[in-house]
Design an enzyme around this catalytic site. Structure first.
Site, PDB file in Angstrom:
ATOM      1  CG  ASP A 114     -74.278 -39.156 -36.509  1.00  0.00           C
ATOM      2  OD1 ASP A 114     -73.803 -39.878 -37.299  1.00  0.00           O
ATOM      3  OD2 ASP A 114     -73.556 -38.349 -35.450  1.00  0.00           O
ATOM      4  CG  HIS A 341     -70.519 -41.278 -37.056  1.00  0.00           C
ATOM      5  ND1 HIS A 341     -71.096 -40.291 -36.880  1.00  0.00           N
ATOM      6  CD2 HIS A 341     -69.149 -41.226 -36.616  1.00  0.00           C
ATOM      7  CE1 HIS A 341     -70.319 -39.306 -36.447  1.00  0.00           C
ATOM      8  NE2 HIS A 341     -69.039 -39.766 -36.258  1.00  0.00           N
ATOM      9  CB  SER A 527     -67.952 -38.204 -34.032  1.00  0.00           C
ATOM     10  OG  SER A 527     -67.856 -37.513 -35.249  1.00  0.00           O
TER      11      SER A 527
END
Length: 989
Positions: A114, A341, A527
């Protein structure tokens, strides 16, 4: 990639009961009906509230042929609210942990591919059994690399000269037997995400403005006092003195107009203490107060995996960093995240909050390896170098699971260098790879690579429950049933595979990095559903490891697929939600039952006609000519054993007596039985769409073990038919009336676009509702060996109102028109919206595909024709771009770092560096393009490509890879360096 918003409002406070009746015929699959004992707690296929956070009671009466299911919604409470922020019940994780509290992910290591994980974030310090939560933090992209090959020595006072030229004092307590100090420097802003840079620039500008105002005030005061004292100075010295004071005022004012903040500089120092390489940073230039951030005051760090320590640059940025040292001290990697994220994803997977267990991630006992694949230089986009290095790290650190919540569209599914290497990691090293399906729905064939298009990776769609809608999304009125998020990508893949393996909960309020200045935030997307599923799988693996059972990725995958909870009774919804909603407890019980079965998985190849050499993973008919006749397809099924399988005791005696079943006998026919051995077998199926209505149709041919049907399908052949409407009118017009929409509703229309069409104009008329509604309007076409041709719009409608859209099309290719009401839009209203749609097709075809004036010609003729009817043409032309081709002036091939860039089996990764030089006679915007490489991330034989554009002073002006970006250049000479990574030495220079 994801959407983010913070929500913190009162929890859901409704109380009520919902009752539904279901027919047993909805579950008429033979392998379920023959094994009620194993799946007695399974739910009917159209049990669409499954996965709700609310409690339920169920009674089943098989003899009477119906189910009666009651839901008792609990009253509002803090626990109910918190459960909806970090949802786990919908995948049976809570139930599983209540029964097996020690199977909470302990013993499992998850690699997070990520944007980077902040090891200082809330819930990411320790596991439930006291082990370090984050055991390694790597920047696989190289975006934080610092060249520290320059060696200096300290003077007699203990000072060295840093790479920036600053005089730096060495801490006398640091041990350095050689006395050699390696120095390098880095611009701080090159390590930070854009959001953090903007915040820092704002705060730095505020302080600069204060000092600027003070300086300007002082300059004006001195000028004013001078003018009071010398009303009309005539002496040359006084005139010069006043001129100097005025110039000072003007200069300070001019500084304000030309203010530009390129950020502070960080000096880095690396040395070997006799045991380990260590490094320290000087951040004085970043500090707002003098005396802070001195090199001597920095706590030295070594590679994170050795001591698991991290630092923070300053109190202002609150940004955590990790240091890793490579290549005998010549490279220092300063690791920061490039967006919140990755930390959010890691939190969903495995966060552990001892003080607030309801906010735990799905597998709080699991450990994390952070593999940063998002490149800070590219605005957090992944790059091939990062992806391959991450796979190397997975094998080196013996990870059990990978979660990758990244992806891109692709022109060729299940193809490319990274896909190849990922298959090796899964098949040879037994790692389970989980990835997001993508957020490009709701049209079909919008799944992204690598997750949605690769056979070795589990693709996860995003599902939202009523409790999530209440707690996390703070809706005024929550939906009564769970639903797939509207934007969740759909299958099938272009080669007919299902696309979405299964679904999980696609939103959560989870930890975020410290620099965001908040402990957690809401994000939703596939996600988020991917780490939810990954955490659920970690629970299952934790149980298998604790019980001493060998883990096979393929057996676990089969368990997940065959125990997922179906939430619809419509076969076509398989393309939306996959096999269903992940169910942890059920998968674990399935694996207990099939413990003695061999760890075999089955590859399926689908061919149309004999010896064509082209194979697919399913049947996908979409064009009008494919739907006018029946077709026969050759299916080859081959069992695949692990590399260490025992030939004599496992491979040779292997034999499966398979019963083949068609999901729809009216148009999909298959043989009844198949005897399957290790060498595999082939058989034919017949697909006959001629009697079907226009629209979407889906069914499967499944192979079931006739002696143990409880195992569920051993393999599946998905068959998707999108039978298009063929227009007969001239000029061609398509219209659809009285389409009805409620929140989450989707209407698809497949239309054979007339030959010669270049664009269409669609008009949507909406009426019948009260509150404003939000809609997706998409048009998608598929062309072989190209990315899906997609046009999309996200629009708001009042009632009544109409909107018109114009979008490009490819003539002769079926178009899917998708209209979808956003899942959360209109939830406070119970009035459906109605829509009328009209589409007009137009044509203006250029005889040549491209309007181009060659350098040797002064003019170019442009011919166009209207193939569908008369069109009004008002031509105008402006020359805006000049295309110039260049050859490299130099090419070099060299092996890369043996530590970071060597595959686990010893294969060395090499680099081809091409040097291009060009000159600009006048300034302009320049976009470097490498056509054979651009736009290809995963469907690429090379591992990665990266370019740097420099001026004559070697100053880097622009960087890029798959998607080149334009940069404004002045007149002058420039150099472009193109870096291509590959494993095989097959490039001829």
């Amino acid at each position: 990639m994801f959407s983010a918003a913070f929500a913190g409002v009162p929890p859901h406070n409704s109380l009520g009961t919902a009752i539904k009746n279901f027919k047993w015929q909805d579950l008429q699959s033979s392998w379920i009906s023959s094994n009620r004992e194993l799946l007695s707690h399974d739910f009917p296929r159209n049990f669409s509230v499954l996965g709700s956070q609310d409690t339920y009671s169920t009674s089943m009466d098989f003899n009477e042929g119906s189910y009666r299911t009651e839901f008792n919604y609990p009253s509002s409470s803090d626990s109910h609210f918190l459960e909806g922020l970090m949802p786990k019940k919908g995948i049976e994780a809570i139930q599983f942990l209540e029964e097996h509290p020690e199977y909470d992910g302990r013993g499992i290591t998850v690699a997070i591919f990520d944007s980077g994980v902040d090891p200082a974030a809330a819930g990411l310090q320790v596991t439930t059994d006291g082990k370090p939560k984050v055991i390694d933090v790597l920047d696989c992209t190289g975006s934080g690399d610092v060249d520290t090959s320059t060696i200096v020595t300290a003077d007699e006072d203990g000072f060295i000269t840093g790479a920036s030229g600053a005089r730096l004092q060495i801490n006398k307590e640091w041990i350095n037997p050689t006395g050699e100090w390696r120095v390098g420097s880095k611009l701080a802003f090159s390590l930070f995400t854009g959001t953090l840079i903007n915040r820092l620039k704002g705060e730095r500008k505020k302080k600069w403005d204060e000092k600027q105002r003070e300086a300007l005030t002082e300059a004006l005061r001195q000028l004013t006092e001078f003018d009071k004292k010398h009303l009309k100075p005539t002496e040359p010295a006084l005139k010069k003195a006043r001129e100097d004071l005025q110039n000072r005022v003007d200069f300070i004012q001019k500084q304000s107009d030309s203010y530009e903040d390129n950020g502070p500089v960080i000096d880095a120092v690396v040395w070997h203490d006799g045991n380990l390489w260590r490094a320290a940073l000087d951040t004085q230039d970043m500090e707002e107060e003098s005396g802070l951030g001195k090199l001597a005051d920095c706590t030295p760090l070594t590679n994170y995996r050795m001591e698991r320590k991290y630092g923070v640059f300053t109190r202002m940025d609150a940004c955590t960093y990790v240091l890793n040292i490579f290549d005998d001290g010549n490279v220092l990697s300063i690791v920061t995240d490039c967006s919140p994220h990755g930390t959010h994803v890691a939190g969903i997977t495995a966060a552990h909050h001892p003080e607030e267990p309801l906010l735990n991630g799905v597998a709080p006992g699991a450990q994390i390896v952070s593999c940063k694949i998002g490149d800070t230089r590219l605005g957090s986009m992944e790059m091939g170098t990062g992806l391959v290095r991450a796979l190397i790290a997975v094998v080196e650190t013996k990870c059990d699971l990978i979660n990758m919540s990244y992806g891109e569209p692709t022109s060729m599914p299940n193809y490319g260098r990274f896909i190849q290497l990922a298959e090796e990691v899964v098949n040879k090293h037994g790692v389970i790879f989980v990835s997001s399906a993508g957020n490009n729905g709701p049209s079909l064939t919008t799944v992204g690579a690598p997750g949605g298009t690769s056979s070795s990776i589990l693709s996860v769609g995003a599902y939202v429950t009523p409790s999530m809608a209440a707690s996390a999304h703070s809706l005024v009125e929550t939906p009564t049933e769970g639903v797939q998020y509207t934007w969740s990508s759909r299958g099938p893949t272009a080669d007919g595979d299902i696309g979405v393996t299964l679904s999980a909960l696609g939103g959560a309020v989870a930890p975020v990095p410290k620099w965001t200045l908040q402990p957690r935030m809401l994000m939703n997307g596939t996600s988020m559903s991917s780490p939810c599923a990954c955490g659920g799988i970690a629970l299952v693996l934790s149980a298998l490891k604790a019980e001493g059972r060998k883990i096979s990725p393929h057996v676990v995958r089969k368990a997940l697929e065959n125990t997922a909870a179906p939430v619809h009774d419509v076969p076509e919804e398989t393309l939306t939600i996959g096999r269903g909603l992940l169910q942890v407890d059920r998968a674990y019980k399935y694996l207990q039952t099939c413990e003695e079965l061999p760890p075999v998985h089955y590859t399926v190849e689908v061919g149309r006609g004999p010896n064509t050499g082209v194979t697919f993973r399913g049947v996908y008919l979409r064009e009008a000519y494919d739907c006018r006749q029946a077709s026969e397809w050759n299916i080859t099924v081959k069992p695949q054993f692990p590399e260490d399988a025992d030939n004599l005791n496992q491979v040779v005696p292997f034999e499966e007596r398979v019963k083949l079943e068609s999901g729809n006998l009216s148009w999909l026919k298959c043989p009844e039985y198949l005897l399957l051995t290790n060498n595999g077998r082939s058989f034919n199926i017949v697909v006959d769409p001629t009697g079907l209505k226009d629209g979407l149709h889906y069914a499967e041919v499944v192979g079931v073990d006739s002696e143990a049907p409880w195992r569920g399908p051993l393999f599946r052949i998905p068959v998707t038919i999108c039978k298009p409407l063929e227009l007969k009118t001239s000029p061609p017009v398509a219209s659809f009336s009285n389409l009805s929409f409620v929140p989450g509703a989707i209407e698809r229309r497949f239309i054979s676009v007339p030959e010669g069409t270049t664009w269409a104009e669609a008009t949507l008329k909406m009426a019948g509702f009260d509150t404003p509604r939000r809609f997706y309007v998409n048009a998608v076409q598929l062309v072989p060996k190209q990315r899906p041709f997609v046009w999309s719009s996200f629009v708001n409608f009042q009632s009544p109102s109409s909107k018109s859209f114009a979008f490009p099309l490819i003539g002769g290719v079926t178009m899917e028109l998708t209209i979808a009401q956003f899942w959360s839009s209109g939830n406070g209203s119970h009035i459906p919206a109605t829509a009328d749609v009209e589409i007009e097709y137009h044509s203006l075809l250029g005889v040549n595909n491209e309007v181009l004036i060659k350098g040797s010609e002064g003019t170019a003729r442009v011919d166009v024709k209207a193939a569908l009817g008369s069109e009004t043409l008002a031509p105008s032309a402006t020359l805006k771009k000049v295309r110039v081709a260049y050859r490299p002036v130099e090419a070099k091939v060299a092996p890369l770092s043996a530590l970071r860039d060597k595959l686990t089996d010893g294969r060395q990764i090499n680099a081809l560096t091409l040097t291009y030089k060009f000159s600009l006679a006048e300034g302009g915007n320049v976009t470097p393009r490498i056509p054979i490489l651009n736009g290809r991330m995963y469907d690429n034989e090379f591992e990665s490509q990266f370019y740097m554009l420099c001026d004559s002073n070697k100053r880097v002006l622009s960087m890029g890879d798959v998607y080149p970006v334009g940069v404004k250049l002045s007149k002058g000479d420039y150099t472009l360096l193109l870096h291509i990574r590959f494993s095989q030495l097959h490039i001829q220079l």
